[in-house]
Design an enzyme around this catalytic site. Structure first.
Site, short mmCIF file in Angstrom:
data_model
loop_
_atom_site.label_atom_id
_atom_site.label_comp_id
_atom_site.label_asym_id
_atom_site.label_seq_id
_atom_site.Cartn_x
_atom_site.Cartn_y
_atom_site.Cartn_z
N GLU A 67 4.95 15.05 5.12
CA GLU A 67 4.79 15.60 6.48
C GLU A 67 5.68 14.84 7.47
O GLU A 67 6.32 15.45 8.33
CB GLU A 67 3.32 15.53 6.91
CG GLU A 67 2.46 16.45 6.06
CD GLU A 67 0.99 16.42 6.43
OE1 GLU A 67 0.40 15.32 6.43
OE2 GLU A 67 0.43 17.49 6.74
N LEU A 117 -1.34 9.60 3.94
CA LEU A 117 -2.50 9.10 4.69
C LEU A 117 -3.14 7.91 3.98
O LEU A 117 -3.28 7.92 2.74
CB LEU A 117 -3.53 10.25 4.76
CG LEU A 117 -4.85 10.01 5.47
CD1 LEU A 117 -4.64 9.81 6.96
CD2 LEU A 117 -5.78 11.21 5.23
N ARG A 162 -7.49 15.71 -3.67
CA ARG A 162 -8.31 14.70 -2.98
C ARG A 162 -9.48 15.34 -2.23
O ARG A 162 -10.25 14.66 -1.56
CB ARG A 162 -7.47 13.91 -1.96
CG ARG A 162 -6.20 13.30 -2.51
CD ARG A 162 -6.44 12.03 -3.30
NE ARG A 162 -5.16 11.54 -3.83
CZ ARG A 162 -4.88 11.43 -5.13
NH1 ARG A 162 -5.78 11.73 -6.04
NH2 ARG A 162 -3.71 11.00 -5.52
N GLU A 179 -3.30 16.85 -1.52
CA GLU A 179 -4.51 16.98 -0.71
C GLU A 179 -5.60 17.77 -1.43
O GLU A 179 -6.79 17.43 -1.34
CB GLU A 179 -4.19 17.64 0.65
CG GLU A 179 -3.51 16.72 1.65
CD GLU A 179 -2.00 16.57 1.47
OE1 GLU A 179 -1.46 17.03 0.43
OE2 GLU A 179 -1.35 16.02 2.37
N LYS A 189 0.85 -1.21 0.00
CA LYS A 189 0.00 0.00 0.00
C LYS A 189 0.88 1.25 0.00
O LYS A 189 0.48 2.31 0.47
CB LYS A 189 -0.93 0.00 1.22
CG LYS A 189 -1.95 -1.15 1.22
CD LYS A 189 -2.98 -0.99 0.10
CE LYS A 189 -3.95 -2.15 0.10
NZ LYS A 189 -4.84 -2.11 -1.09
N ARG A 190 2.07 1.09 -0.51
CA ARG A 190 3.01 2.22 -0.69
C ARG A 190 3.28 2.95 0.63
O ARG A 190 3.41 4.16 0.70
CB ARG A 190 2.49 3.20 -1.75
CG ARG A 190 2.20 2.57 -3.13
CD ARG A 190 3.30 1.63 -3.57
NE ARG A 190 3.13 1.13 -4.93
CZ ARG A 190 3.17 -0.17 -5.26
NH1 ARG A 190 3.34 -1.11 -4.33
NH2 ARG A 190 3.07 -0.54 -6.52
N LEU A 246 -5.88 6.50 2.52
CA LEU A 246 -7.13 7.10 2.05
C LEU A 246 -8.31 6.13 2.19
O LEU A 246 -9.44 6.57 2.39
CB LEU A 246 -6.96 7.55 0.60
CG LEU A 246 -5.89 8.64 0.38
CD1 LEU A 246 -5.67 8.91 -1.10
CD2 LEU A 246 -6.27 9.93 1.11
N ALA A 258 3.26 7.03 0.69
CA ALA A 258 2.16 7.64 -0.07
C ALA A 258 1.22 8.46 0.81
O ALA A 258 0.16 8.87 0.36
CB ALA A 258 1.37 6.56 -0.81
N GLY A 285 -2.92 17.54 7.10
CA GLY A 285 -3.32 17.35 8.50
C GLY A 285 -2.23 16.74 9.36
O GLY A 285 -2.43 16.51 10.55
N GLY A 323 1.06 12.96 3.51
CA GLY A 323 1.54 12.67 4.86
C GLY A 323 2.96 12.11 4.88
O GLY A 323 3.64 12.19 5.90
#
Ligand code: 1HE
Length: 257
Positions: free
Chosen positions: A109, A61, A132, A129, A22-23, A63, A59, A137, A106
């Site tokens: 981040e 958060l 999306r 973001e 999931k990267r 999603l 990758a 965040g 993220g």
């Protein structure tokens, strides 16, 4: 651990983001493991490195998990990221990141919370973001914006474009760009070097510099003088200063020599 690996090389603790299918997308369970891993590395190492397993650093958060959350769960999630990443940025150790592939949302981040970032030439950076329908965040508006500047971050978010490693270096997002596949080795070497510094100096560097940067100049200079005199009175400082004076410690190297 389900989402992370931890290994040690000497005094360096190395956390590997390990959800490559999931990267390395960060779910709630993933962030709790990261919190546990930070506690463990804090207690055993003198410096830390974070890297990603698989084709990408991270990758961002998760999603798939996020889409099912209520707005208030989203607030709690965001605040938890702030707490955990805050334990990296303002914790016990100097942290380095080894970046490759996608460093997005993220993931950027998380990379922004460490103290020194090393990217290889495969790395690319984006804040998708806006595309999306959400907002950053995990600390980007406070941390990542301070690295690249608000204008560049606004551009990245409005256009959704990606930038390469050389551009990220020019923008101040990363400190070093190295050949593909060598970021981890370079980051570990730098972390090993930082681990040999006086613990109190490393603590002052990671805690005082960003705080003073947020202060007015006069306040910052005052705080600097107090920290300088505090570090100077430690027995370790006396030993290190004498080591230089007695020619037992290395000189500063000239990069042109
Ligand atoms: C994911 C995620 C994810 C991949 N959450 N599952 N982040 C993003 O908007 C970035 C979204 N991801 C991508 O743009 C691409 O996946 C990458 C450029 C990072 C990598 O591309 P690629 O071709 O290597 O992988 P892939 O085929 O897109 O993804 C492989 C799998 O990972 C696939 O699942 P599968 O079940 O179909 O195999 C993807 O769905 C899954 N995957 N990224 C969940 N992010 C605290 S606020 C922070 C806000 C943000 O971080 S927003 C930015 C989110």
């Amino acid at each position: 651990m389900d989402y992370l690996t931890i290994e040690y090389r000497g005094d360096v603790g190395i956390i590997g983001l390990n959800r490559p299918a999931k990267r390395n997308a960060i779910s709630d369970a993933f962030i709790e493991e990261l919190n546990t891993a930070i506690t463990e590395v804090d207690s055993r190492a003198k410096a830390g490195v974070i890297h990603g397993h698989g084709p990408h650093f991270c990758a961002g958060l998760d999603l798939a998990e996020h889409v099912k959350k209520t707005p208030f769960e989203g607030v709690h999630g965001s605040r938890r990221w702030h707490e955990v990443f805050g334990r990296i940025q303002r914790g016990k150790l100097p942290w380095f990141a080894a970046l490759h592939g996608a460093v997005v949302g993220g993931g950027l981040e998380l990379a922004s919370a460490v103290h020194v970032r090393v990217a290889d030439r495969t790395a690319f950076f984006a804040l998708p973001e806006g595309q999306r329908g959400i907002f950053v965040g995990g600390g980007a508006s406070a941390r990542t914006a301070r690295l690249m500047g608000v204008s560049r971050m606004t551009d990245l978010m409005l256009t959704g474009r990606s930038i390469d490693a050389d551009t990220a270096e020019r923008w101040g997002i990363v400190n070093y760009v190295v050949d593909a596949g060598t970021a981890l080795e370079a980051a570990v070497a730098m972390a090993a070097k930082a681990a040999t510094n006086a613990e109190i100096s490393n603590y002052a560097i990671i805690h005082a510099l960003p705080r003073i940067n947020d202060m007015a100049t006069d306040d910052g200079l005052f705080v600097e003088s107090i920290i300088a005199s505090f570090t100077q009175t430690s027995p370790e400082a006396e030993e290190r200063l004498n080591a230089f004076l007695q020619k037992r410690a290395g000189k500063v190297t000239n990069p042109n020599a």
